[in-house]
Design an enzyme around this catalytic site. Structure first.
Site, PDB file in Angstrom:
ATOM      1  N   LYS A 161       8.964  86.007 -56.351  1.00 19.44           N
ATOM      2  CA  LYS A 161       7.907  85.095 -55.889  1.00 19.44           C
ATOM      3  C   LYS A 161       6.667  85.204 -56.770  1.00 19.44           C
ATOM      4  CE  LYS A 161       7.698  86.992 -51.751  1.00 19.44           C
ATOM      5  NZ  LYS A 161       8.721  88.059 -51.900  1.00 19.44           N
ATOM      6  N   ARG A 187       5.019  84.692 -43.162  1.00 22.62           N
ATOM      7  CA  ARG A 187       6.141  85.624 -43.068  1.00 22.62           C
ATOM      8  C   ARG A 187       6.661  85.760 -41.651  1.00 22.62           C
ATOM      9  NH1 ARG A 187       4.815  88.913 -47.855  1.00 22.62           N
ATOM     10  NH2 ARG A 187       6.278  90.600 -47.960  1.00 22.62           N
ATOM     11  N   ARG A 229      10.371  97.677 -61.428  1.00 22.99           N
ATOM     12  CA  ARG A 229       9.166  96.837 -61.565  1.00 22.99           C
ATOM     13  C   ARG A 229       7.965  97.700 -61.946  1.00 22.99           C
ATOM     14  NH1 ARG A 229       7.363  93.136 -56.792  1.00 22.99           N
ATOM     15  NH2 ARG A 229       7.625  95.080 -55.633  1.00 22.99           N
ATOM     16  N   ARG A 278       4.226 100.296 -57.588  1.00 20.24           N
ATOM     17  CA  ARG A 278       3.653 100.138 -56.250  1.00 20.24           C
ATOM     18  C   ARG A 278       4.134 101.222 -55.303  1.00 20.24           C
ATOM     19  NH1 ARG A 278       4.469  93.877 -54.759  1.00 20.24           N
ATOM     20  NH2 ARG A 278       5.042  94.850 -52.792  1.00 20.24           N
ATOM     21  N   ARG A 285      11.626  96.893 -46.006  1.00 20.18           N
ATOM     22  CA  ARG A 285      10.992  95.581 -46.226  1.00 20.18           C
ATOM     23  C   ARG A 285      12.029  94.469 -46.165  1.00 20.18           C
ATOM     24  NH1 ARG A 285       8.373  97.139 -51.642  1.00 20.18           N
ATOM     25  NH2 ARG A 285       8.202  94.898 -51.998  1.00 20.18           N
TER      26      ARG A 285
HETATM   27  P1  AP5 Z   1       8.344  89.933 -58.320  1.00 17.73           P
HETATM   28  O1  AP5 Z   1       8.016  88.624 -58.927  1.00 17.73           O
HETATM   29  O2  AP5 Z   1       7.321  91.004 -58.304  1.00 17.73           O
HETATM   30  O3  AP5 Z   1       8.957  89.702 -56.828  1.00 17.73           O
HETATM   31  P2  AP5 Z   1       8.240  89.349 -55.455  1.00 17.73           P
HETATM   32  O4  AP5 Z   1       9.141  88.366 -54.770  1.00 17.73           O
HETATM   33  O5  AP5 Z   1       6.836  88.955 -55.663  1.00 17.73           O
HETATM   34  O6  AP5 Z   1       8.388  90.746 -54.728  1.00 17.73           O
HETATM   35  P3  AP5 Z   1       7.345  91.581 -53.855  1.00 17.73           P
HETATM   36  O7  AP5 Z   1       7.886  92.971 -53.780  1.00 17.73           O
HETATM   37  O8  AP5 Z   1       5.958  91.385 -54.343  1.00 17.73           O
HETATM   38  O9  AP5 Z   1       7.521  90.880 -52.484  1.00 17.73           O
HETATM   39  P4  AP5 Z   1       7.100  91.400 -51.100  1.00 17.73           P
HETATM   40  O10 AP5 Z   1       7.200  90.157 -50.307  1.00 17.73           O
HETATM   41  O11 AP5 Z   1       7.904  92.526 -50.606  1.00 17.73           O
HETATM   42  O12 AP5 Z   1       5.664  92.039 -51.332  1.00 17.73           O
HETATM   43  P5  AP5 Z   1       4.189  91.555 -50.996  1.00 17.73           P
HETATM   44  O13 AP5 Z   1       3.310  92.068 -52.052  1.00 17.73           O
HETATM   45  O14 AP5 Z   1       4.191  90.115 -50.684  1.00 17.73           O
HETATM   46  O15 AP5 Z   1       9.662  90.468 -59.047  1.00 17.73           O
HETATM   47  C1  AP5 Z   1      10.234  91.730 -58.726  1.00 17.73           C
HETATM   48  C2  AP5 Z   1      10.781  92.417 -59.996  1.00 17.73           C
HETATM   49  O16 AP5 Z   1      11.886  91.670 -60.502  1.00 17.73           O
HETATM   50  C3  AP5 Z   1       9.768  92.472 -61.168  1.00 17.73           C
HETATM   51  O17 AP5 Z   1      10.012  93.648 -61.893  1.00 17.73           O
HETATM   52  C4  AP5 Z   1      10.125  91.234 -62.014  1.00 17.73           C
HETATM   53  O18 AP5 Z   1       9.797  91.422 -63.395  1.00 17.73           O
HETATM   54  C5  AP5 Z   1      11.614  91.144 -61.801  1.00 17.73           C
HETATM   55  N1  AP5 Z   1      12.123  89.769 -61.775  1.00 17.73           N
HETATM   56  C6  AP5 Z   1      11.534  88.661 -61.220  1.00 17.73           C
HETATM   57  N2  AP5 Z   1      12.340  87.580 -61.326  1.00 17.73           N
HETATM   58  C7  AP5 Z   1      13.473  88.019 -61.952  1.00 17.73           C
HETATM   59  C8  AP5 Z   1      14.695  87.376 -62.323  1.00 17.73           C
HETATM   60  N3  AP5 Z   1      14.919  86.073 -62.088  1.00 17.73           N
HETATM   61  N4  AP5 Z   1      15.653  88.129 -62.930  1.00 17.73           N
HETATM   62  C9  AP5 Z   1      15.448  89.456 -63.169  1.00 17.73           C
HETATM   63  N5  AP5 Z   1      14.310  90.117 -62.843  1.00 17.73           N
HETATM   64  C10 AP5 Z   1      13.346  89.413 -62.228  1.00 17.73           C
HETATM   65  O19 AP5 Z   1       3.905  92.326 -49.644  1.00 17.73           O
HETATM   66  C11 AP5 Z   1       3.728  93.722 -49.616  1.00 17.73           C
HETATM   67  C12 AP5 Z   1       3.336  94.194 -48.213  1.00 17.73           C
HETATM   68  O20 AP5 Z   1       2.082  93.584 -47.816  1.00 17.73           O
HETATM   69  C13 AP5 Z   1       4.297  93.797 -47.083  1.00 17.73           C
HETATM   70  O21 AP5 Z   1       5.360  94.723 -46.970  1.00 17.73           O
HETATM   71  C14 AP5 Z   1       3.370  93.805 -45.874  1.00 17.73           C
HETATM   72  O22 AP5 Z   1       3.105  95.129 -45.442  1.00 17.73           O
HETATM   73  C15 AP5 Z   1       2.079  93.233 -46.440  1.00 17.73           C
HETATM   74  N6  AP5 Z   1       2.011  91.766 -46.331  1.00 17.73           N
HETATM   75  C16 AP5 Z   1       1.923  90.883 -47.363  1.00 17.73           C
HETATM   76  N7  AP5 Z   1       1.908  89.615 -46.912  1.00 17.73           N
HETATM   77  C17 AP5 Z   1       1.985  89.707 -45.546  1.00 17.73           C
HETATM   78  C18 AP5 Z   1       2.032  88.738 -44.519  1.00 17.73           C
HETATM   79  N8  AP5 Z   1       1.998  87.424 -44.781  1.00 17.73           N
HETATM   80  N9  AP5 Z   1       2.116  89.179 -43.240  1.00 17.73           N
HETATM   81  C19 AP5 Z   1       2.140  90.497 -42.949  1.00 17.73           C
HETATM   82  N10 AP5 Z   1       2.118  91.465 -43.894  1.00 17.73           N
HETATM   83  C20 AP5 Z   1       2.037  91.072 -45.175  1.00 17.73           C
HETATM   84 MG    MG Z   2       4.967  89.774 -55.093  1.00 20.42          MG
END
Ligand code: AP5
Ligand code: MG
Ligand code: ZN
Length: 221
Positions: A16, A91, A130, A163, A174
Site C-alpha cells: 500500500k 480498517r 523491509r 519498524r 497484524r
Molecule cells: P509496503 O509498501 O511497506 O506495504 P504496506 O502495505 O504499506 O504494509 P504496512 O506494513 O505498512 O501495512 P500495515 O497496514 O500493516 O501498517 P500501517 O503502517 O498501516 O511494502 C512492504 C514491503 O514489501 C517493502 O519492503 C516493499 O519494498 C516490498 N514490496 C512492496 N510491493 C512489492 C511487490 N509488488 N513485490 C515485492 N516486494 C514489494 O499500520 C501500522 C499499525 O498502526 C497498525 O498495526 C495499527 O496498530 C496502527 N494503525 C494504522 N492505521 C490504523 C487504523 N486505520 N486504525 C487502527 N489502527 C491503525
Molecule cells: Mg504502509
C-alpha cells in the site's frame, strides 16, 4: 471538478505504501497513511503517541475514535482539495462509516478503492526484509527493492531502520487482525460499486501498471 479520492486496501505488507508513493508522484495528490502519522506521534512522544504505542507494538488496532479524529483533521487541509490517497484507513466497518459521514459533510465522495491482494506467506517474506527511511519515509526491500548503499536512503541520504512491529509474530498478528476487521470492507465497497482488485503478488512494476491503468480509466472514462 475532477477529483481523485482514493483508498488503498490490503493486508500488511501488500505494498500500500509503495503504491501510494507512486500515485502521489504521478498525480500530485497526498498520501495519507494513518500508520505513518501514528508512528510519527509515537516518535515525538505526543499524547496521541502515548495512547497509540501499546496497540501498535502488539499489532492491534488503535481505537477507532482516535484514528477517525486524526483523519478528519487531515482531510480538511488544503492539499487534499484535488484528491488524496488513504493508505491504511479505513480498517474497520466503523471507520468506513465514519469516513462516509466525513465525506458527506465535506460534499465529497470516495472515487475508487484499490484492493491489493497478497497471501499471508508473501506478507511475512516482504515485511521481514523491509527497511524504511527515518527521514523521508521511503520504503525499501533488501531483495526486491534494495537501496544503492546499504542502510542509506537513495532519495535523501537518511538512515534506514526496521519498524518495531515488523517482527514475524507481530506481523502474523497484524494479518489476523486484517482478516477479522478489515477484510469485510471489500464487500462493503464492492456493494457501492467502487472496488477495484489488483494482483499484489506481481513485482512492484507489475502492480504499478495495474494500479495506474485503473486510475487512467477513472480520469478518462
Ligand atoms: P509496503 O509498501 O511497506 O506495504 P504496506 O502495505 O504499506 O504494509 P504496512 O506494513 O505498512 O501495512 P500495515 O497496514 O500493516 O501498517 P500501517 O503502517 O498501516 O511494502 C512492504 C514491503 O514489501 C517493502 O519492503 C516493499 O519494498 C516490498 N514490496 C512492496 N510491493 C512489492 C511487490 N509488488 N513485490 C515485492 N516486494 C514489494 O499500520 C501500522 C499499525 O498502526 C497498525 O498495526 C495499527 O496498530 C496502527 N494503525 C494504522 N492505521 C490504523 C487504523 N486505520 N486504525 C487502527 N489502527 C491503525
Ligand atoms: Mg504502509
Ligand atoms: Zn529518505
Amino acid at each position: 471538478m475532477f477529483s481523485m479520492n482514493l483508498i488503498l486496501l490490503g493486508p500488511p505488507g501488500a505494498g500500500k505504501g509503495t503504491q501510494a508513493k507512486i500515485i502521489m508522484d504521478k498525480y500530485g495528490i497526498p498520501q495519507i497513511s494513518t500508520g505513518d502519522m501514528l508512528r510519527e506521534a509515537v516518535a515525538k512522544g505526543t499524547e496521541l503517541g502515548k495512547k497509540a504505542k501499546k496497540y501498535m507494538t502488539e499489532g492491534k488496532l488503535v481505537p477507532d475514535e482516535i484514528v477517525i479524529g486524526i483523519v478528519k483533521e487531515r482531510l480538511k487541509q488544503k492539499d487534499c482539495e484535488k484528491g488524496f490517497i488513504l493508505d491504511g484507513f479505513p480498517r474497520t466497518l466503523a471507520q468506513a462509516e465514519a469516513l462516509d459521514r466525513i465525506m458527506g459533510e465535506m460534499g465529497k465522495k470516495i472515487d475508487a478503492v484499490i484492493n491489493v491482494n497478497v497471501p499471508e506467506e508473501e506478507v511475512v517474506k516482504r515485511i521481514a526484509y523491509r527497511r524504511t527511511c527515518k527521514n523521508c519515509g521511503a520504503i525499501y526491500h533488501l531483495i526486491y527493492n534494495p537501496p544503492k548503499r546499504p542502510g542509506i536512503c537513495d532519495k535523501c541520504g537518511g538512515e534506514l531502520y526496521q519498524r518495531e512491529d515488523d517482527k514475524e509474530e507481530t506481523v502474523r498478528e497484524r494479518y489476523r487482525v486484517y482478516k477479522k476487521n478489515t477484510e469485510p470492507l471489500i464487500e462493503y465497497y464492492k456493494k457501492k460499486g467502487i472496488l477495484f482488485d489488483v494482483d499484489g503478488t506481481k513485482d512492484i512494476e507489475g502492480v504499478k501498471r495495474e494500479v495506474l491503468d485503473i486510475l487512467s480509466k477513472l480520469s478518462h472514462p
